[in-house]
Design a protein around this motif. Structure first.
Motif, PDB file in Angstrom:
ATOM      1  N   ALA A 115       0.818  -1.216   0.000  1.00  0.00           N
ATOM      2  CA  ALA A 115       0.000   0.000   0.000  1.00  0.00           C
ATOM      3  C   ALA A 115       0.849   1.262   0.000  1.00  0.00           C
ATOM      4  O   ALA A 115       0.308   2.372   0.010  1.00  0.00           O
ATOM      5  N   GLY A 116       2.172   1.113  -0.009  1.00  0.00           N
ATOM      6  CA  GLY A 116       3.046   2.273  -0.049  1.00  0.00           C
ATOM      7  C   GLY A 116       3.393   2.854   1.304  1.00  0.00           C
ATOM      8  O   GLY A 116       3.799   4.008   1.407  1.00  0.00           O
ATOM      9  N   ARG A 117       3.256   2.047   2.368  1.00  0.00           N
ATOM     10  CA  ARG A 117       3.700   2.481   3.688  1.00  0.00           C
ATOM     11  C   ARG A 117       5.132   1.971   3.910  1.00  0.00           C
ATOM     12  O   ARG A 117       5.518   0.949   3.365  1.00  0.00           O
ATOM     13  N   PHE A 118       5.893   2.666   4.758  1.00  0.00           N
ATOM     14  CA  PHE A 118       7.278   2.308   5.031  1.00  0.00           C
ATOM     15  C   PHE A 118       7.347   1.563   6.359  1.00  0.00           C
ATOM     16  O   PHE A 118       6.950   2.081   7.397  1.00  0.00           O
ATOM     17  N   TRP A 119       7.845   0.319   6.322  1.00  0.00           N
ATOM     18  CA  TRP A 119       8.015  -0.499   7.517  1.00  0.00           C
ATOM     19  C   TRP A 119       9.496  -0.545   7.860  1.00  0.00           C
ATOM     20  O   TRP A 119      10.334  -0.789   6.992  1.00  0.00           O
ATOM     21  N   VAL A 120       9.811  -0.342   9.131  1.00  0.00           N
ATOM     22  CA  VAL A 120      11.203  -0.322   9.539  1.00  0.00           C
ATOM     23  C   VAL A 120      11.342  -0.887  10.941  1.00  0.00           C
ATOM     24  O   VAL A 120      10.497  -0.647  11.809  1.00  0.00           O
ATOM     25  N   GLY A 121      12.401  -1.668  11.143  1.00  0.00           N
ATOM     26  CA  GLY A 121      12.648  -2.248  12.449  1.00  0.00           C
ATOM     27  C   GLY A 121      13.760  -1.518  13.185  1.00  0.00           C
ATOM     28  O   GLY A 121      14.609  -0.868  12.570  1.00  0.00           O
ATOM     29  N   SER A 122      13.755  -1.623  14.509  1.00  0.00           N
ATOM     30  CA  SER A 122      14.813  -1.033  15.317  1.00  0.00           C
ATOM     31  C   SER A 122      15.529  -2.123  16.097  1.00  0.00           C
ATOM     32  O   SER A 122      15.064  -3.262  16.202  1.00  0.00           O
ATOM     33  N   MET A 123      16.669  -1.753  16.668  1.00  0.00           N
ATOM     34  CA  MET A 123      17.465  -2.683  17.472  1.00  0.00           C
ATOM     35  C   MET A 123      18.375  -1.887  18.388  1.00  0.00           C
ATOM     36  O   MET A 123      18.665  -0.715  18.139  1.00  0.00           O
ATOM     37  N   ALA A 124      18.833  -2.518  19.448  1.00  0.00           N
ATOM     38  CA  ALA A 124      19.803  -1.889  20.338  1.00  0.00           C
ATOM     39  C   ALA A 124      21.193  -1.981  19.718  1.00  0.00           C
ATOM     40  O   ALA A 124      21.540  -2.987  19.098  1.00  0.00           O
ATOM     41  N   LEU A 125      21.983  -0.921  19.882  1.00  0.00           N
ATOM     42  CA  LEU A 125      23.366  -0.964  19.425  1.00  0.00           C
ATOM     43  C   LEU A 125      24.117  -2.112  20.101  1.00  0.00           C
ATOM     44  O   LEU A 125      25.034  -2.695  19.522  1.00  0.00           O
ATOM     45  N   SER A 126      23.712  -2.435  21.309  1.00  0.00           N
ATOM     46  CA  SER A 126      24.322  -3.550  22.043  1.00  0.00           C
ATOM     47  C   SER A 126      23.753  -4.900  21.638  1.00  0.00           C
ATOM     48  O   SER A 126      24.226  -5.937  22.110  1.00  0.00           O
ATOM     49  N   GLU A 127      22.713  -4.892  20.777  1.00  0.00           N
ATOM     50  CA  GLU A 127      21.990  -6.094  20.362  1.00  0.00           C
ATOM     51  C   GLU A 127      21.287  -6.763  21.536  1.00  0.00           C
ATOM     52  O   GLU A 127      21.079  -7.982  21.553  1.00  0.00           O
ATOM     53  N   ALA A 128      20.889  -5.973  22.523  1.00  0.00           N
ATOM     54  CA  ALA A 128      20.172  -6.501  23.686  1.00  0.00           C
ATOM     55  C   ALA A 128      18.881  -7.181  23.250  1.00  0.00           C
ATOM     56  O   ALA A 128      18.139  -6.680  22.396  1.00  0.00           O
ATOM     57  N   THR A 129      18.600  -8.316  23.849  1.00  0.00           N
ATOM     58  CA  THR A 129      17.420  -9.101  23.494  1.00  0.00           C
ATOM     59  C   THR A 129      16.132  -8.331  23.765  1.00  0.00           C
ATOM     60  O   THR A 129      15.944  -7.767  24.854  1.00  0.00           O
ATOM     61  N   GLY A 130      15.261  -8.290  22.765  1.00  0.00           N
ATOM     62  CA  GLY A 130      13.934  -7.710  22.934  1.00  0.00           C
ATOM     63  C   GLY A 130      13.872  -6.197  22.995  1.00  0.00           C
ATOM     64  O   GLY A 130      12.822  -5.633  23.307  1.00  0.00           O
ATOM     65  N   ALA A 131      14.973  -5.516  22.666  1.00  0.00           N
ATOM     66  CA  ALA A 131      15.000  -4.053  22.783  1.00  0.00           C
ATOM     67  C   ALA A 131      14.431  -3.333  21.567  1.00  0.00           C
ATOM     68  O   ALA A 131      14.243  -2.119  21.598  1.00  0.00           O
ATOM     69  N   GLY A 132      14.151  -4.071  20.494  1.00  0.00           N
ATOM     70  CA  GLY A 132      13.698  -3.453  19.260  1.00  0.00           C
ATOM     71  C   GLY A 132      12.212  -3.618  19.002  1.00  0.00           C
ATOM     72  O   GLY A 132      11.502  -4.345  19.714  1.00  0.00           O
ATOM     73  N   SER A 133      11.753  -2.934  17.967  1.00  0.00           N
ATOM     74  CA  SER A 133      10.351  -3.008  17.525  1.00  0.00           C
ATOM     75  C   SER A 133      10.306  -2.837  16.013  1.00  0.00           C
ATOM     76  O   SER A 133      11.294  -2.452  15.387  1.00  0.00           O
ATOM     77  N   VAL A 134       9.147  -3.101  15.443  1.00  0.00           N
ATOM     78  CA  VAL A 134       8.903  -2.834  14.026  1.00  0.00           C
ATOM     79  C   VAL A 134       7.785  -1.804  13.937  1.00  0.00           C
ATOM     80  O   VAL A 134       6.745  -1.940  14.604  1.00  0.00           O
ATOM     81  N   TYR A 135       8.019  -0.778  13.107  1.00  0.00           N
ATOM     82  CA  TYR A 135       7.058   0.312  12.964  1.00  0.00           C
ATOM     83  C   TYR A 135       6.571   0.422  11.521  1.00  0.00           C
ATOM     84  O   TYR A 135       7.289   0.074  10.575  1.00  0.00           O
ATOM     85  N   MET A 136       5.368   0.932  11.370  1.00  0.00           N
ATOM     86  CA  MET A 136       4.812   1.260  10.056  1.00  0.00           C
ATOM     87  C   MET A 136       4.655   2.774   9.988  1.00  0.00           C
ATOM     88  O   MET A 136       4.012   3.380  10.855  1.00  0.00           O
TER      89      MET A 136
END
Length: 290
Positions: free
Chosen positions: A107-128
């Motif tokens: 549909a033309g939306r931008f999806w992007v995920g995040s992460m911790a610089l330390s790669e800490a478990t569970g610190a990221g999310s996915v956004y639209m």
């Protein structure tokens, strides 16, 4: 299959390749150096955009500019002037995180995920991201990576790298809602970590393997590994189809944290590779709709 390099440049952390069908150019990012690279394959023209921030991913807008996600937020880069205008930052109050892989949905939306610089478990999310605002779609991720949508736009495939699996979600194109997450592909430890991903015209998934020296092709309906392509670098990060009729397979790689000895053994690490006339065909990428 003959594997060649596209351009002499070697990225520290090459990622997120995408094909610009209008300019007939392959684009990719170097996350750590904050670069977006563009190479017009038929005219041998190369251009580099400097974001001056770590850039997780980028995609093409319908106006031919870039939508991108950097440590400064999600926004737009003018390809003529290089100017960046930021619109939103869903994690502006989260210290120590950065954005990673992302793509536009059907549909033309931008999806992007995040992460911790330390790669800490569970610190990221996915956004639209749409209409200048972001909404969280997936939480408690660690290293958000590959995304792809099936041909009838009813399934989102997604990789959180440390899980060594590909998730499938029911996807509603009208509003971007996802539900019923389930594992459809599991990857053995000896294969390396699943990273970026693309889908071909037959609905099969192509996965880049960090630490695995390869790209693999899978059937997401059966979870079956169909075949693998070995590459001359260990840290393979993502892949996409481009070129005439989308039959060339482009593959990004990284050289970050390799020792001197490892760099001697893999001098092409960090290169953008291409397998021309791969025998398979990709599907056009989706453009960001304002």
């Amino acid at each position: 299959m003959e594997i060649t390099t596209v351009h002499p440049h070697k990225s520290e952390l090459g990622e997120g390749p995408f094909w610009d069908g209008q300019k007939k150019a392959i684009c990719w990012v170097d996350i750590l150096n904050g670069h977006i690279h563009e190479y017009a394959v038929y005219t041998d023209e190369y251009k580099r955009y400097l974001t001056k921030k770590m850039v997780g991913c980028a995609a093409i807008c319908r106006d031919q500019n870039f939508v991108l996600a950097t440590t400064e937020g999600i926004g737009f880069l003018n390809r003529e002037s290089g100017a960046i205008t930021y619109a939103d930052h869903p994690e502006k109050d989260v210290a120590g995180n950065r954005f990673n892989d992302g793509k536009c949905d059907p549909a033309g939306r931008f999806w992007v995920g995040s992460m911790a610089l330390s790669e800490a478990t569970g610190a990221g999310s996915v956004y639209m991201f749409e209409n200048g605002r972001s909404s969280k779609k997936i939480g408690n991720t660690t290293i958000s990576n590959g995304m792809a949508w099936n041909a009838d736009h009813t399934i989102l495939y997604f990789i959180d790298t440390p899980t060594r699996s590909v998730m499938a979600y029911d996807y509603a194109i009208e509003n971007g809602t996802i539900s019923k997450g389930r594992v459809v592909i599991s990857i053995d430890v000896k294969e390396g970590f699943p990273d970026g991903m693309t889908i071909d015209s037959e609905g099969m998934l192509w996965i880049a393997h960090w630490g695995g020296w390869q790209v693999t092709r899978w059937n997401p309906e059966t979870g079956t590994l169909l075949f693998r392509i070995k590459l001359p670098a260990a840290k393979i990060t993502s892949c996409t189809f481009g070129g005439k009729d989308l039959r060339d397979l482009y593959v990004t790689s990284a050289k970050v944290d390799l020792t001197e000895e490892e760099l001697k053994n893999q001098p092409l690490a960090g290169s953008l590779f291409v397998i021309r006339n791969s025998g398979y065909q990709g599907v056009p990428g989706f453009l960001y709709k304002f």
